[in-house]
Design a protein around this motif. Structure first.
Motif, PDB file in Angstrom:
ATOM      1  N   GLN A 180       5.329 -11.139 -10.025  1.00  0.00           N
ATOM      2  CA  GLN A 180       4.742 -11.828  -9.102  1.00  0.00           C
ATOM      3  C   GLN A 180       3.333 -12.348  -9.547  1.00  0.00           C
ATOM      4  O   GLN A 180       2.692 -12.888  -8.648  1.00  0.00           O
ATOM      5  CB  GLN A 180       4.818 -10.882  -7.730  1.00  0.00           C
ATOM      6  CG  GLN A 180       6.045 -10.501  -7.268  1.00  0.00           C
ATOM      7  CD  GLN A 180       7.223 -11.644  -7.195  1.00  0.00           C
ATOM      8  OE1 GLN A 180       6.809 -12.608  -6.630  1.00  0.00           O
ATOM      9  NE2 GLN A 180       8.183 -11.699  -7.832  1.00  0.00           N
ATOM     10  N   VAL A 181       2.792 -11.809 -10.443  1.00  0.00           N
ATOM     11  CA  VAL A 181       1.157 -11.949 -10.840  1.00  0.00           C
ATOM     12  C   VAL A 181       1.174 -13.575 -11.262  1.00  0.00           C
ATOM     13  O   VAL A 181       2.096 -14.329 -11.899  1.00  0.00           O
ATOM     14  CB  VAL A 181       0.956 -11.266 -11.929  1.00  0.00           C
ATOM     15  CG1 VAL A 181      -0.356 -11.809 -12.315  1.00  0.00           C
ATOM     16  CG2 VAL A 181       1.071  -9.877 -11.585  1.00  0.00           C
ATOM     17  N   GLY A 182       0.279 -14.163 -10.774  1.00  0.00           N
ATOM     18  CA  GLY A 182      -0.061 -15.551 -10.971  1.00  0.00           C
ATOM     19  C   GLY A 182      -0.193 -16.506  -9.621  1.00  0.00           C
ATOM     20  O   GLY A 182      -0.392 -15.837  -8.534  1.00  0.00           O
ATOM     21  N   PHE A 194      -6.371 -10.278  -9.378  1.00  0.00           N
ATOM     22  CA  PHE A 194      -7.750  -9.438  -9.311  1.00  0.00           C
ATOM     23  C   PHE A 194      -8.967 -10.393  -9.777  1.00  0.00           C
ATOM     24  O   PHE A 194     -10.005  -9.762 -10.139  1.00  0.00           O
ATOM     25  CB  PHE A 194      -7.516  -8.326 -10.140  1.00  0.00           C
ATOM     26  CG  PHE A 194      -6.487  -7.280  -9.989  1.00  0.00           C
ATOM     27  CD1 PHE A 194      -6.519  -6.658  -8.815  1.00  0.00           C
ATOM     28  CD2 PHE A 194      -5.150  -7.524 -10.633  1.00  0.00           C
ATOM     29  CE1 PHE A 194      -5.409  -5.551  -8.626  1.00  0.00           C
ATOM     30  CE2 PHE A 194      -4.264  -6.489 -10.424  1.00  0.00           C
ATOM     31  CZ  PHE A 194      -4.448  -5.520  -9.227  1.00  0.00           C
ATOM     32  N   GLY A 195      -8.924 -11.574  -9.516  1.00  0.00           N
ATOM     33  CA  GLY A 195     -10.172 -12.523  -9.832  1.00  0.00           C
ATOM     34  C   GLY A 195     -10.199 -13.114 -11.145  1.00  0.00           C
ATOM     35  O   GLY A 195     -10.923 -13.634 -11.755  1.00  0.00           O
ATOM     36  N   LEU A 196      -9.144 -12.567 -12.041  1.00  0.00           N
ATOM     37  CA  LEU A 196      -9.182 -12.997 -13.610  1.00  0.00           C
ATOM     38  C   LEU A 196      -8.588 -14.146 -13.780  1.00  0.00           C
ATOM     39  O   LEU A 196      -7.359 -14.516 -13.718  1.00  0.00           O
ATOM     40  CB  LEU A 196      -8.191 -11.667 -14.263  1.00  0.00           C
ATOM     41  CG  LEU A 196      -9.072 -10.420 -14.135  1.00  0.00           C
ATOM     42  CD1 LEU A 196      -8.045  -9.228 -14.835  1.00  0.00           C
ATOM     43  CD2 LEU A 196     -10.467 -10.286 -14.704  1.00  0.00           C
ATOM     44  N   GLY A 202      -0.044 -16.277 -14.610  1.00  0.00           N
ATOM     45  CA  GLY A 202       0.935 -15.234 -14.743  1.00  0.00           C
ATOM     46  C   GLY A 202       0.996 -14.540 -15.986  1.00  0.00           C
ATOM     47  O   GLY A 202       0.348 -14.799 -16.995  1.00  0.00           O
ATOM     48  N   VAL A 203       1.566 -13.342 -16.208  1.00  0.00           N
ATOM     49  CA  VAL A 203       2.078 -12.538 -17.126  1.00  0.00           C
ATOM     50  C   VAL A 203       2.976 -13.528 -18.291  1.00  0.00           C
ATOM     51  O   VAL A 203       3.842 -13.708 -17.721  1.00  0.00           O
ATOM     52  CB  VAL A 203       2.243 -11.289 -16.929  1.00  0.00           C
ATOM     53  CG1 VAL A 203       2.682 -10.329 -18.286  1.00  0.00           C
ATOM     54  CG2 VAL A 203       1.262 -10.668 -15.899  1.00  0.00           C
ATOM     55  N   SER A 204       2.928 -13.462 -19.267  1.00  0.00           N
ATOM     56  CA  SER A 204       3.834 -14.047 -20.250  1.00  0.00           C
ATOM     57  C   SER A 204       4.819 -13.044 -20.826  1.00  0.00           C
ATOM     58  O   SER A 204       4.323 -12.116 -20.902  1.00  0.00           O
ATOM     59  CB  SER A 204       3.020 -14.565 -21.617  1.00  0.00           C
ATOM     60  OG  SER A 204       3.639 -14.804 -22.687  1.00  0.00           O
TER      61      SER A 204
END
Length: 502
Positions: A180-182, A194-196, A202-204
């Motif tokens: 779910q990141v991205g 987280f503001g990055l 997302g994560v590869s």
């Protein structure tokens, strides 16, 4: 008889000296891509796509296809010998690497090579006989059906985990959260970044796989503080007859699973390997050994991987829909040559269609030669002291990670997941269910949202569509069966205790 006539027509084109050369080049390049940690067919085909302008149409497409299924053939080597997988060889790390630790590296690679040949052959027969009609099957699946199919995939967690089921479910949930990141494609909002800025996309998958398997395994080996190589002792390549008899049923089951899932958008080799592994853990005569270095754990996933790579061409060439990123690049190669994949392709370009199908079996033979008789040569590359070998492995891991997005942040992400993966190993947590959750989680969310939009928020849509209703019924039956078996086992223990005390 018509199929034989069409295949004979295809072999007339595939067996020309020029096309044989292009097929051989594709298979060799694909195998080398599979051997190098982190690199994959997507990056390689992207780099070589401009060559299609100067090459003949048939030769260019045959070469690019050879790179794709050749990489599926070769990526088991690094997974089995060093526990460094590509996306489509994650499951090979489980039993394949366990066989390496037991001194059965040659047997594991022989099993992967022969099973891949079987899977490719079965898939080619499916492709040749059913391509004109099977492509329409994908059109029958709507968002609700794909959502139910993803839920079936999550059921595989109970089969692929090598630890407790609770730990496996927890790792699967962690993978879903990482998926779910991205940036949310529906709303455009960032989630869990987280503001990055590096996490906006997302994560590869490459970073996650190389970190949790490859970097973590290297760290674990270095932490052991003992001189070692990826495998020890002599290379025993040929299996005994009882071992060979164990390969065939598992390879055939994997071939069927891979051929079916390769047709469906969102399926392909990545999902097929998990499904084939789960099926073997359920029906194999040696299911109790799977997870600790069983031949079936290598054979089934290798056959499914290769079969799905072949049948993924069916929706592309029969209805003009690419089912994954590699097929999208293949479609671009078709269009560059002025050919529009779709229902009319077989009628307008029969020489190209049947020539490509026939070349796949020719490539299958090339790959069998590359991956079985030359196993000793491939393994001789890894007969290097580990303190010399691991910097090279890390170097190729960094190259493979960097090549995805040309970003140094991906290398840092891989290193972070390497630390997380090492921690999981020390806590005896299996990363395979996490990879399954990471792959299926975003797909489940996407199809669920589509289903809800189409049905205006009504959950009854999952039960009014025949395919999704059938799949959900199978899931319910599975859980009912598991509860029944658990209840019966508990009752048997309760009955035995008083008998033992008496």
């Amino acid at each position: 008889m018509e199929i034989l006539h069409n295949l004979a027509f295809g072999f007339e084109h595939a067996l020309t000296p020029a096309n044989l050369l292009y097929c051989a080049i594709g298979c060799v390049v694909g195998t080398l891509v599979g051997l190098l940690p982190g690199l994959g067919p997507l990056a390689t085909i992207s780099l070589l796509l401009p060559l299609t302008y100067s090459l003949p149409t048939g030769g260019a497409l045959i070469m690019l296809a050879g790179i794709y299924y050749g990489a599926q053939y070769g990526d088991s080597v690094s997974a089995i010998t060093m526990k460094i997988p590509h996306a489509s060889s994650i499951v090979a790390c489980i039993d394949g690497y366990q066989m390496t630790l037991k001194g059965k590296t040659g047997l594991a690679l022989f099993t992967a090579g022969v099973s891949s040949f079987i899977g490719g052959t079965v898939a080619i027969l499916v492709l040749a006989s059913l391509a004109p009609t099977l492509g329409q099957v994908a059109l029958l699946f709507g968002p609700t059906d794909y959502c139910a199919l993803m839920l079936v995939g999550f059921v595989c967690v109970s089969f692929i985990t090598t630890g407790s089921l609770l730990n496996g479910l927890a790792m699967c949930l962690l993978g879903v959260l990482l998926g779910q990141v991205g940036t949310d494609l529906e709303t455009g909002l960032e989630r869990f970044t987280f503001g990055l800025p590096s996490l906006t996309d997302g994560v590869s998958l490459v970073s996650l796989a190389l970190g949790c398997f490859g970097i973590a395994e290297i760290t674990k080996n270095l932490d052991a503080r003992e001189e070692r190589t990826p495998f020890n002792g002599k290379i025993h390549l040929m299996p005994t007859w009882p071992e060979f008899k164990r390969i065939i049923p598992s390879a055939l089951r994997g071939s069927v699973v891979g051929s079916i899932l390769g047709i469906l958008p969102g399926g392909g080799p990545v999902i097929a390997q998990f499904a084939a592994y789960a099926l073997d853990k359920k029906v194999s005569k040696y299911k109790d050994e799977i997870g600790s270095g069983a031949i079936e754990g290598v054979a089934g996933q290798a056959a499914a991987d290769e079969a799905a790579a072949r049948t993924s061409f069916i929706p592309l060439m029969s209805i003009g829909i690419p089912e994954n990123a590699v097929m999208a690049l293949m479609m671009a190669a078709f269009i560059i040559k002025g050919i529009q994949p779709g229902p009319n392709m077989i009628a307008k370009h029969p020489d190209l269609f049947w020539g490509l199908v026939a070349s796949m079996w020719v490539g299958n033979c090339f790959l069998l030669i590359l991956n079985v008789p030359l196993v000793r040569f491939w393994l001789s590359v890894f007969k290097i002291p580990y303190n010399v070998l691991f910097p090279s492995i890390l170097f190729f891991c960094c190259i493979g990670t960097f090549s995805v997005n040309n970003s140094l942040n991906d290398i840092l992400t891989t290193a972070a997941f390497g630390l997380i993966g090492y921690t999981m190993m020390r806590l005896s947590l299996d990363p395979a269910p996490m990879m399954l959750g990471f792959i299926l989680g975003p797909m489940l969310e996407e199809y669920f949202r589509r289903a809800m939009i189409i049905s205006r928020g009504s959950f009854t849509t999952f039960f009014t569509h025949p395919i999704s209703a059938t799949l959900l019924s199978l899931i319910a039956l599975f859980f009912a069966l598991q509860l029944f078996l658990a209840f019966r086992a508990k009752r048997a223990v309760v009955v035995e205790v008083p008998a033992a005390s008496g």
